[in-house]
Design an enzyme around this catalytic site. Structure first.
Site, PDB file in Angstrom:
ATOM      1  N   ASP A 134       0.888  -1.094   0.136  1.00  0.00           N
ATOM      2  CA  ASP A 134      -0.080   0.051   0.042  1.00  0.00           C
ATOM      3  C   ASP A 134       0.707   1.287   0.040  1.00  0.00           C
ATOM      4  O   ASP A 134       2.063   1.041   0.164  1.00  0.00           O
ATOM      5  CB  ASP A 134      -0.868  -0.142   1.278  1.00  0.00           C
ATOM      6  CG  ASP A 134      -1.688   1.312   1.530  1.00  0.00           C
ATOM      7  OD1 ASP A 134      -2.335   1.617   0.667  1.00  0.00           O
ATOM      8  OD2 ASP A 134      -1.687   1.701   2.655  1.00  0.00           O
ATOM      9  N   ASP A 172       0.001   5.072   0.961  1.00  0.00           N
ATOM     10  CA  ASP A 172      -0.125   6.357   1.982  1.00  0.00           C
ATOM     11  C   ASP A 172      -0.115   5.400   3.512  1.00  0.00           C
ATOM     12  O   ASP A 172      -0.923   4.525   3.871  1.00  0.00           O
ATOM     13  CB  ASP A 172      -1.591   6.728   2.045  1.00  0.00           C
ATOM     14  CG  ASP A 172      -1.741   7.456   0.642  1.00  0.00           C
ATOM     15  OD1 ASP A 172      -1.040   8.186   0.229  1.00  0.00           O
ATOM     16  OD2 ASP A 172      -2.960   7.112  -0.050  1.00  0.00           O
ATOM     17  N   GLY A 188      -7.451   3.850   3.650  1.00  0.00           N
ATOM     18  CA  GLY A 188      -7.287   2.799   2.618  1.00  0.00           C
ATOM     19  C   GLY A 188      -8.702   2.817   1.677  1.00  0.00           C
ATOM     20  O   GLY A 188      -8.729   2.080   0.881  1.00  0.00           O
ATOM     21  N   ARG A 236     -11.675   8.029  -2.245  1.00  0.00           N
ATOM     22  CA  ARG A 236     -12.219   9.485  -1.773  1.00  0.00           C
ATOM     23  C   ARG A 236     -13.718   9.626  -1.629  1.00  0.00           C
ATOM     24  O   ARG A 236     -13.812  10.196  -0.643  1.00  0.00           O
ATOM     25  CB  ARG A 236     -11.801  10.515  -3.187  1.00  0.00           C
ATOM     26  CG  ARG A 236     -11.768  11.839  -2.721  1.00  0.00           C
ATOM     27  CD  ARG A 236     -11.227  12.677  -3.715  1.00  0.00           C
ATOM     28  NE  ARG A 236     -10.009  12.116  -4.242  1.00  0.00           N
ATOM     29  CZ  ARG A 236      -9.517  12.595  -5.556  1.00  0.00           C
ATOM     30  NH1 ARG A 236     -10.197  13.417  -6.267  1.00  0.00           N
ATOM     31  NH2 ARG A 236      -8.419  12.055  -6.044  1.00  0.00           N
TER      32      ARG A 236
HETATM   33  C1  G6P Z   1      -5.705   5.979   0.190  1.00  0.00           C
HETATM   34  C2  G6P Z   1      -5.797   6.377   1.278  1.00  0.00           C
HETATM   35  C3  G6P Z   1      -7.194   7.038   1.643  1.00  0.00           C
HETATM   36  C4  G6P Z   1      -7.723   7.950   0.613  1.00  0.00           C
HETATM   37  C5  G6P Z   1      -7.571   7.373  -0.877  1.00  0.00           C
HETATM   38  C6  G6P Z   1      -8.136   7.838  -1.931  1.00  0.00           C
HETATM   39  O1  G6P Z   1      -6.207   4.592   0.153  1.00  0.00           O
HETATM   40  O2  G6P Z   1      -5.506   5.412   2.469  1.00  0.00           O
HETATM   41  O3  G6P Z   1      -7.160   7.757   2.904  1.00  0.00           O
HETATM   42  O4  G6P Z   1      -8.777   8.461   0.693  1.00  0.00           O
HETATM   43  O5  G6P Z   1      -6.372   6.558  -0.991  1.00  0.00           O
HETATM   44  O6  G6P Z   1      -7.124   8.803  -2.109  1.00  0.00           O
HETATM   45  P1  G6P Z   1      -7.300   9.854  -3.535  1.00  0.00           P
HETATM   46  O7  G6P Z   1      -5.825  10.634  -3.560  1.00  0.00           O
HETATM   47  O8  G6P Z   1      -7.529   9.245  -4.524  1.00  0.00           O
HETATM   48  O9  G6P Z   1      -8.070  10.941  -2.887  1.00  0.00           O
HETATM   49 MG    MG Z   2      -2.603   2.988   3.619  1.00  0.00          MG
END
Ligand code: G6P
Ligand code: MG
Length: 214
Positions: free
Chosen positions: A8, A10, A45, A48
């Site tokens: 993963d 982030d 995870g 959005r």
């Molecule tokens: C990852 C992060 C989430 C985030 C998601 C969408 O999974 O852990 O916290 O909401 O990505 O990210 P984005 O950059 O597309 O908004």
């Molecule tokens: Mg993560």
């Protein structure tokens, strides 16, 4: 026998999970809410729009689709602003070396992030060439805890799910990895990630001999 490791992004490779939190907290504040660090765990995870829906549910707020779209874009603008300030040395200590050493042992390495910003982040960190495959939020239909993202990563690598190990910092991500039939290393707190096969405080804490024994 492990043939691939799927990371993963982030919260596992870099602390962009913190930037997501700051941006969501700022948005929640505009909505008249205070997003706590505990509530933020529910967003990790998760893609959005689903994250925004969780915040709205927590606040008992209902908005129409175009309004949701507008404020989700606003949050993303802030997130991108934070990320664009990032320097390549913000990668978690030892992670770049870890990616290289796993690959040097003939094991494939993939990135699987629900974030649509994942390509931008790995380019900023200058690690875009460290992966045999990259799956981001633009390539999937179902968000974690659905296993789709990890199954797609495994199929891009040409490796059976049972021969894959996933590194995840989110509860939804650990559940997705298990649902995919993969082994999972939780990165963070044991209390939060107790469904993982093993939990480490930091990504680079897992030693190679622990990885192959999973
Ligand atoms: C990852 C992060 C989430 C985030 C998601 C969408 O999974 O852990 O916290 O909401 O990505 O990210 P984005 O950059 O597309 O908004
Ligand atoms: Mg993560």
């Amino acid at each position: 026998m492990i043939k691939a490791v799927i990371f993963d992004l982030d919260g596992v490779i870099v602390d962009t999970a913190h930037y997501h939190y700051l941006a969501w907290k700022r948005l929640a504040k505009e909505l008249g809410m205070d997003l706590t660090i505990e509530q933020n765990e529910l967003l990790k995870g998760v893609r959005r729009m689903r994250s925004l829906e969780i915040i709205l549910e927590l606040g008992g707020i209902s908005l129409n689709e175009s309004e949701k779209e507008r404020i989700a874009n606003k949050k993303n603008g802030w997130f991108v602003e934070y990320v664009d300030q990032m320097k390549p040395d913000e990668i978690f200590p030892g992670v770049k070396e870890m990616l290289k050493s796993i690959r040097a042992k003939g094991i494939k390495v993939a990135l699987a992030s629900s974030s649509k910003n994942a390509p931008r982040v790995i380019e900023l960190l200058k690690i875009e060439n460290e992966f045999d495959a990259v799956v981001d939020g633009t390539m999937i239909v179902h968000t974690k805890p659905d296993p789709e993202i990890f199954l797609l990563a495994a199929s891009k690598l040409g490796v059976a799910p049972a021969a894959c190990v996933v590194f995840e910092d989110a509860e939804a991500g650990v559940e997705a990895a298990i649902a995919a039939g993969m082994k999972c290393v939780g990165v963070g707190s044991l209390e939060q990630l107790n469904k993982a096969n093993i939990v480490v405080a930091k990504t680079a804490d897992l030693k190679f001999d622990q990885l192959v024994k999973l």
